[in-house]
Design a protein around this motif. Structure first.
Motif, PDB file in Angstrom:
ATOM      1  N   PRO A  88       0.829  -1.205   0.000  1.00  0.00           N
ATOM      2  CA  PRO A  88       0.000   0.000   0.000  1.00  0.00           C
ATOM      3  C   PRO A  88       0.863   1.255   0.000  1.00  0.00           C
ATOM      4  CG  PRO A  88       0.030  -1.029   2.170  1.00  0.00           C
ATOM      5  CD  PRO A  88       0.696  -1.980   1.241  1.00  0.00           C
ATOM      6  N   LYS A  89       0.374   2.290  -0.663  1.00  0.00           N
ATOM      7  CA  LYS A  89       1.101   3.545  -0.697  1.00  0.00           C
ATOM      8  C   LYS A  89       1.055   4.211   0.678  1.00  0.00           C
ATOM      9  CE  LYS A  89       0.052   4.440  -5.563  1.00  0.00           C
ATOM     10  NZ  LYS A  89      -0.611   5.364  -6.517  1.00  0.00           N
TER      11      LYS A  89
ATOM     12  N   ARG B 146      -1.873   8.568  -0.343  1.00  0.00           N
ATOM     13  CA  ARG B 146      -3.250   8.163  -0.594  1.00  0.00           C
ATOM     14  C   ARG B 146      -4.227   9.318  -0.385  1.00  0.00           C
ATOM     15  NH1 ARG B 146      -3.958   3.300   3.191  1.00  0.00           N
ATOM     16  NH2 ARG B 146      -1.891   3.800   3.958  1.00  0.00           N
TER      17      ARG B 146
ATOM     18  N   SER C  57      -3.903  11.748  -3.304  1.00  0.00           N
ATOM     19  CA  SER C  57      -4.563  11.186  -4.477  1.00  0.00           C
ATOM     20  C   SER C  57      -6.067  11.366  -4.385  1.00  0.00           C
ATOM     21  CB  SER C  57      -4.212   9.702  -4.614  1.00  0.00           C
ATOM     22  OG  SER C  57      -4.899   9.114  -5.689  1.00  0.00           O
ATOM     23  N   GLN C  58      -6.617  11.136  -3.184  1.00  0.00           N
ATOM     24  CA  GLN C  58      -8.057  11.295  -2.984  1.00  0.00           C
ATOM     25  C   GLN C  58      -8.468  12.748  -3.150  1.00  0.00           C
ATOM     26  OE1 GLN C  58     -10.250   9.070  -2.824  1.00  0.00           O
ATOM     27  NE2 GLN C  58     -12.070  10.228  -2.220  1.00  0.00           N
TER      28      GLN C  58
END
Length: 296
Positions: free
Chosen positions: A275-276, A281, A284-285
């Motif tokens: 997982p990043k 994350r 990105s969201q």
């Protein structure tokens, strides 16, 4: 209800702002919460105020152990006792399987989950049936070499032998004496190889003493154990919710360890990808949300 002096919405807003601040992310249009500087200052003080630790020298045996070590050691004691009362207690098995260190960490636990997947048995009954088949089954009935637990035969046998010894001690006719013997046996197993000044040694000594005092006040072993389990269930697990994911194995064994939730995750085949990081994350969201906003 009149018990708090601040609205829940203010608490949530402050927490969201604090989280973004720590991740060094943009706060967008979130206004600075009231008294935010005081909140940050308080959090900084908590980081500078670590839990007290046990003394490292055998000469100072009167020192106070870290509350975390005390909690972990007591949990292991009660888990062993709980497993004797109810063999289907998978949580108790998770706490006792590799405490003390038997080289039954995350890999062994995952293999055990795989071996249990196709049956309705508990984890403990899976271990029992596997070891008994190895010991008594002979070539015709022994599990095949492809069995996921084959590479853990020695360690699982050691674990089951210790449980068998505890069960024999628990059958002592005098309930109080049975309780004393069980606590002493678990304590001896946990402190094996530890020096007198080791944190685990000190915590096991204190826990064993307190459990024996509780047992001495009761006449029936079952009532004693049920009282202990009730106390364990009511006691707060930790002072900080982040400690709900402790690496208990590392606390007791000094090894790399694995938190309980890691042991309990589904034993699926690895995909090879990791997982990043959380910050990536969230970024990105945020970008995804921005791209969906209508143009003005």
């Amino acid at each position: 209800m009149g018990a708090f002096g601040v609205a829940l919405s203010e608490v949530l807003a402050a927490w969201k702002y604090f989280l973004l601040d720590n991740l060094q992310l943009s706060h967008n249009d979130i206004p600075l919460p009231q008294n935010y500087d005081l909140i940050r200052k308080r959090k900084s003080l908590e980081k500078l105020d670590p839990l007290p630790v046990c003394p490292a020298t055998p000469s100072n045996k009167a020192g106070i152990c870290s509350p975390k070590i005390q909690r972990v050691v007591r949990r292991v004691f009660c888990s062993y006792l709980g497993l004797l009362v109810k063999s289907k207690n998978d949580m108790a098995l998770a706490f006792t399987l590799d405490n003390p260190n038997r080289s039954l960490g995350h890999i062994a636990f995952t293999d055990l989950r795989h071996a249990t997947c196709n049956s309705t048995s508990s984890l403990f009954l899976t271990v029992t049936s596997f070891v008994r088949a190895i010991q008594l089954g002979g070539k015709g009935y022994a599990p095949p070499e492809s069995h996921p637990l084959r590479k853990h035969v020695k360690a699982l046998s050691e674990f089951l032998n210790f449980i068998d010894q505890c069960q024999v001690l628990g059958e002592t006719s005098n309930p109080r004496e049975a309780g004393f013997k069980l606590v002493s046996s678990i304590r001896a197993s946990l402190v094996k190889g530890c020096s007198n000044g080791d944190p685990v040694y000190l915590a096991a000594e204190d826990t064993g003493k307190s459990l024996k005092e509780s047992i001495g006040q009761k006449r029936e072993t079952v009532k004693v154990l049920m009282t202990l389990f009730d106390e364990e269930a009511l006691a707060p697990p930790c002072r900080n919710k982040a400690e709900l994911l402790p690496e208990d194995q590392a606390v007791l064994n000094g090894s790399s360890g694995a938190c309980l939730l890691t042991l309990y995750k589904s034993p699926e085949a690895p995909t090879g990808s990791s997982p990043k990081p959380l910050r990536n994350r969230v970024l990105s969201q945020q970008e995804h949300i921005k791209s969906k906003r209508p143009l003005t």
